[in-house]
Design a protein around this motif. Structure first.
Motif, short mmCIF file in Angstrom:
data_model
loop_
_atom_site.label_atom_id
_atom_site.label_comp_id
_atom_site.label_asym_id
_atom_site.label_seq_id
_atom_site.Cartn_x
_atom_site.Cartn_y
_atom_site.Cartn_z
N UNK A 129 0.81 -1.23 0.00
CA UNK A 129 0.00 0.00 0.00
C UNK A 129 0.84 1.27 0.00
N UNK A 130 2.14 1.14 0.29
CA UNK A 130 3.01 2.32 0.29
C UNK A 130 3.48 2.70 -1.11
N UNK A 131 3.20 1.86 -2.10
CA UNK A 131 3.62 2.15 -3.48
C UNK A 131 2.60 3.08 -4.13
N UNK A 132 3.03 4.30 -4.46
CA UNK A 132 2.11 5.31 -4.98
C UNK A 132 2.03 5.35 -6.49
N UNK A 133 3.06 4.86 -7.17
CA UNK A 133 3.04 4.90 -8.63
C UNK A 133 3.99 3.85 -9.18
N UNK A 134 3.77 3.47 -10.43
CA UNK A 134 4.66 2.51 -11.08
C UNK A 134 6.06 3.08 -11.23
N UNK A 135 6.16 4.37 -11.50
CA UNK A 135 7.48 4.99 -11.65
C UNK A 135 8.25 4.93 -10.33
N UNK A 136 7.57 5.18 -9.22
CA UNK A 136 8.22 5.10 -7.91
C UNK A 136 8.74 3.69 -7.66
N UNK A 137 7.94 2.69 -7.97
CA UNK A 137 8.36 1.30 -7.78
C UNK A 137 9.57 0.98 -8.64
N UNK A 138 9.51 1.36 -9.91
CA UNK A 138 10.61 1.10 -10.84
C UNK A 138 11.90 1.75 -10.38
N UNK A 139 11.81 2.95 -9.84
CA UNK A 139 13.00 3.72 -9.51
C UNK A 139 13.58 3.37 -8.15
N UNK A 140 12.75 3.06 -7.16
CA UNK A 140 13.23 3.05 -5.77
C UNK A 140 13.15 1.70 -5.06
N UNK A 141 12.53 0.69 -5.64
CA UNK A 141 12.35 -0.57 -4.91
C UNK A 141 13.55 -1.49 -5.14
N UNK A 142 14.43 -1.57 -4.13
CA UNK A 142 15.67 -2.34 -4.28
C UNK A 142 15.39 -3.83 -4.43
#
Length: 220
Positions: free
Chosen positions: A20-33
């Protein structure tokens, strides 16, 4: 290349469903190690299958350096592995992971040091392995199983079950509680072994006292 792009989109979609903390696909792509570690693993795995072992391990080590997640390139991982807050995760060489599995930080899918060949776990589909759990040896985690935080799993886990504790035991099976878990009195193997040692010492002390008494009478 198109296949990899489709897999990446599917990975991102699954993360957004689970977190639920994932706000956008771009955020996930960029920041999820955790995703970065899985994507680098896929490159390393292709090299490993081609028997370019040193290059495969080099890519794997680069992924470990970037993410603090260690996935051996020899492991076999299905679709949409989500490693959430993944620091300290270790996945061994002969591990097999199914589809739509979620793993949290500090999890080890490792060996016991006593096995050869297939020496790491096989994890089914839709499994959740919580923070700090250790799953050790060539055992099987069934589909839809849940491993509680901090558990040490040394035996196979049935499908649709929840296991907790050290060593882990089944507390829920097919939606029904099978063991009433006292959260404040989890098994403590060190305490149990210490108690057994104390009992043994008391027995030996009594025997020693008897021998000393017998020896004293003989000397007289």
């Amino acid at each position: 290349m198109l296949k990899w792009l489709r897999e990446m989109r599917e990975d991102i979609r699954f993360v957004r469903e689970m977190d639920p903390a994932a706000h956008s696909s771009f955020e996930v792509w960029l920041t999820y190690s955790g995703l970065h570690a899985v994507w680098l693993y896929r490159i390393a795995h292709v090299l490993y299958v081609k028997k370019w072992f040193t290059l495969a391990r080099s890519v794997s080590q680069f992924g470990k350096f970037l993410t603090n997640i260690e996935i051996h390139p020899g492991a076999s991982i299905g679709r949409c592995l989500f490693i959430d807050h993944g620091s300290g995760v270790v996945i061994g060489e002969t591990t097999v992971i199914g589809d739509y599995v979620t793993i949290y930080q500090g999890v080890t899918l490792g060996g016991t040091g006593k096995e050869k060949g297939k020496r790491h776990p096989t994890v089914g589909n839709h499994v959740l392995i919580a923070t700090g759990a250790k799953v050790l040896g060539s055992l099987t985690i069934g589909d839809y199983a849940k491993i509680g935080a901090g558990s040490v799993v040394l035996r196979s886990v049935p499908c649709n079950s929840t296991v907790v504790g050290i060593p882990a035991r089944v507390v829920v099976l097919d939606g029904r509680r099978v063991d009433e878990l006292d959260q404040t009195n989890l098994p403590d193997p060190i305490s149990e072994q210490t108690s057994l040692m104390q009992d043994r010492i008391q027995v030996l002390e009594r025997r020693l006292a008897q021998l000393e008494s017998q020896l004293s009478r003989v000397e007289k």
